[in-house]
Enzyme design. Structure first.
Site, short mmCIF file in Angstrom:
data_model
loop_
_atom_site.label_atom_id
_atom_site.label_comp_id
_atom_site.label_asym_id
_atom_site.label_seq_id
_atom_site.Cartn_x
_atom_site.Cartn_y
_atom_site.Cartn_z
N CYS A 2 48.48 32.51 39.14
CA CYS A 2 47.50 32.41 38.07
C CYS A 2 47.50 30.96 37.64
O CYS A 2 48.38 30.20 38.01
CB CYS A 2 47.87 33.27 36.88
N GLY A 28 43.25 31.76 40.62
CA GLY A 28 42.97 33.13 40.20
C GLY A 28 41.49 33.33 40.00
O GLY A 28 40.86 32.57 39.26
N GLY A 102 53.14 34.03 37.11
CA GLY A 102 54.37 34.45 37.76
C GLY A 102 54.50 35.96 37.74
O GLY A 102 53.52 36.68 37.52
N ASP A 366 45.34 26.69 60.79
CA ASP A 366 45.27 27.27 59.45
C ASP A 366 46.57 26.95 58.72
O ASP A 366 47.59 26.67 59.36
CB ASP A 366 45.04 28.79 59.50
#
Ligand SMILES: O=P(O)(O)OC[C@H]1O[C@H](OP(=O)(O)OP(=O)(O)O)[C@H](O)[C@@H]1O
Ligand SMILES: NC(=O)CC[C@H](N)C(=O)O
Ligand SMILES: [Mg+2]
Length: 510
Positions: A2, A28, A102, A366
């Site tokens: 986040c 997020g 977290g 990637d």
């Protein structure tokens, strides 16, 4: 992951927090929220969606005050319901708001203690609501009419003793100011900065990533240390204190692989530089182990692997080209909540420039291969675009183990490399050859820059969890609660929640 932000300034902070959240949007995409404080009252707007969709002019007008916090959410605990969007609020003591990045690893025990011993009510199944309530209980226990910075540090010292897992958080206390803290391992990032206001006073900002400070004109002071807390009072005074015993900086290496923006600096490591090194190391491995390779061109899978892809091509001395074009209006696919949505979005997001593929041996790059959703489809597309051979290199080692610290990888079974050899993954994704970065090489890309970093949190690659409290039983419970099938049934719950949105304390106000 986040994104969190907190600002204490000399003028209204609403638009600044909004701007900071758009800079942290890559952390997020599920929900966003801003809470501000003005004249002893909090204002809050939070809902599911991207920052640009959650806040309208009418909301911004309501978000008054020179103090505020913000959050962009990527769920790792509980459902995706708007009731779990952040910041969270408790009215006692004083009125406290908090935004958390977290994941706690002892949420159920804490929730039980909060109910039985602390007599506190939890309204959702979010671990962040638990974290806030532990803090509120410990601060309230001091029984002060007005808290001092030392009281906040005392409460956080007690919180550190109770909470385990990963937590970087910022919050505000009504009539007091802002606080921020980082878990004793510093697993999730947190920085703070300052700038001078027009009246000469100092304004402060805390944020998950330094990019938010840069763009808003704040000078980066430093990372919050593991187990450290900081307080900035309404009068603009900064206090810092080491509150947790036995802190060791073991930051999450996956921030450098994928999560963070390349222009951020985390724990003194420039993410861009770490990603360049990942490309160089991969190239060295190819030179070492596949000296007679026949790669004609290196093509990154945008967006995150661009930096390492270019470095890899340069080190190999092979042509680099942007043969895959990204639709800039589609967000990150890995952090989307359901597998069906992720799968559909990869095709909508990426398309081939066929002439870069026709008749060539193509090395796709990637940053990581997690569920294999992206690589399977891109390899197929590369073949359809006329590539002769399609190779794939991953700037990170094979992702084999669940994450419990704020990355939504709850189930080993959903990870394409779990229980498979490199050759088996190669076959699964349909590549002619697959090259993974070695873990030692990945660590070497970020190691040695900051001597305070003794170790990195590498659990998704190694299966070793730095907090020492994650065992097989814990992982089984996590898998059962949060694997894709479990989340799908939670998705139905979300629709019900939305129908009943009017009864939640998270109500959106028009
Ligand atoms: O193996 P998978 O499960 O597909 O996950 C890995 C892929 O997902 C991420 O891309 P994403 O689209 O989220 O973001 P990006 O645009 O920053 O690369 C990551 O960069 C990989 O491309
Ligand atoms: N990715 C995160 O940091 C998530 C924060 C918190 N665990 C939530 O699910 O809301
Ligand atoms: Mg990607």
């Amino acid at each position: 992951m986040c994104g969190i932000v907190g600002i204490i300034g000399q003028s209204p902070v609403n638009t600044q927090i909004y701007d900071a959240l758009t800079l942290l949007q890559h952390r997020g995409q599920d929900a966003a929220g801003i809470m501000t404080s003005s004249r002893g009252k909090f204002q809050l707007q939070k809902a599911n969606g991207l920052v640009k969709d959650v806040f309208r002019t009418r909301h911004m007008k309501r978000l008054e005050g020179n103090i505020g916090i913000g959050h962009v959410r990527y769920p790792t605990a509980g459902s995706s319901s708007p009731a779990l969007a952040q910041p969270f609020y408790v009215n006692s003591p004083y009125g406290i708001g908090m935004a958390h990045n977290g994941n706690l690893t002892n949420t159920s025990e804490l929730a039980e203690d909060l109910f039985r011993t602390d007599l506190r009510h939890l309204n959702t199944d979010s671990d962040s609501e638990v974290l806030l309530n532990v803090f509120a209980h410990e601060l309230g226990d001091l029984k002060k009419l007005r808290p001092t910075p030392d009281d906040v540090f005392t409460a956080l010292t007690a919180l550190y003793k109770r909470c385990r897992g990963a937590y970087a958080a910022t919050g505000m206390i009504s009539g007091f100011g802002i606080f921020a803290f980082r878990d004793p391992n510093g697993i999730r990032p947190l920085v703070y900065g300052k700038r001078e206001a027009d009246n000469g006073s100092i304004e402060y900002m805390v944020a998950s990533e330094s990019v938010a400070l840069d763009v808003l004109g704040f000078e980066l002071v430093r990372d919050v240390r593991p187990g450290e807390a900081l307080v900035i009072t309404e009068s603009g005074k900064l206090y810092t204190k080491q509150c947790a015993e036995n802190s060791t900086l073991t930051p999450c290496i996956f921030e450098h692989v994928y999560f963070a923006r390349p222009d951020s600096v985390m724990d003194d490591v420039v993410v861009y530089k770490a990603r360049r090194r990942m490309g160089e190391r991969l190239a060295e491995k190819i030179k070492r182990e596949w000296a007679d390779h026949d790669i004609d061109v290196v093509i990154p899978i945008p967006d995150t692997s661009r930096v390492s892809g270019l470095a890899m091509a340069q080190t190999l001395g092979v042509k680099y080209c942007e043969g895959l074009v990204k639709n800039r209006y589609i967000g990150r696919t890995f952090i989307m909540p359901g597998q069906a949505q992720r799968k559909k979005s990869v095709r909508q997001k990426l398309n081939c420039v066929s002439l870069e593929f026709e008749g060539r041996n193509v090395m796709l790059v990637d940053d990581s291969i997690v569920r294999g959703t992206t690589s399977r489809q891109i390899i197929q597309m590369a073949r359809e675009a006329g590539a002769k051979k399609v190779y794939l290199a991953s700037a990170a080692p094979a992702v084999k183990f669940p994450n419990v610290y704020g990355i939504d990888m709850p189930s080993a079974e959903e990870l394409i490399a779990s229980g498979r050899t490199v050759e088996q993954v190669e076959r699964e994704i349909g590549a002619d050859k697959l090259v993974y970065q070695d873990l030692d090489d990945l660590i070497a890309c970020v190691d040695g820059i900051n001597p305070d970093i003794k170790e990195f949190e590498c659990s998704v690659f190694s299966g070793e969890y730095v907090t020492g409290d994650v065992d097989a039983e814990y992982l089984l419970r996590l898998d059962a609660a949060r694997n894709d099938a479990a989340k799908k049934s939670d998705g139905n719950k979300k629709e019900e929640d939305e129908d009943e949105a009017v009864v939640g304390i998270h109500n959106e106000v028009d």
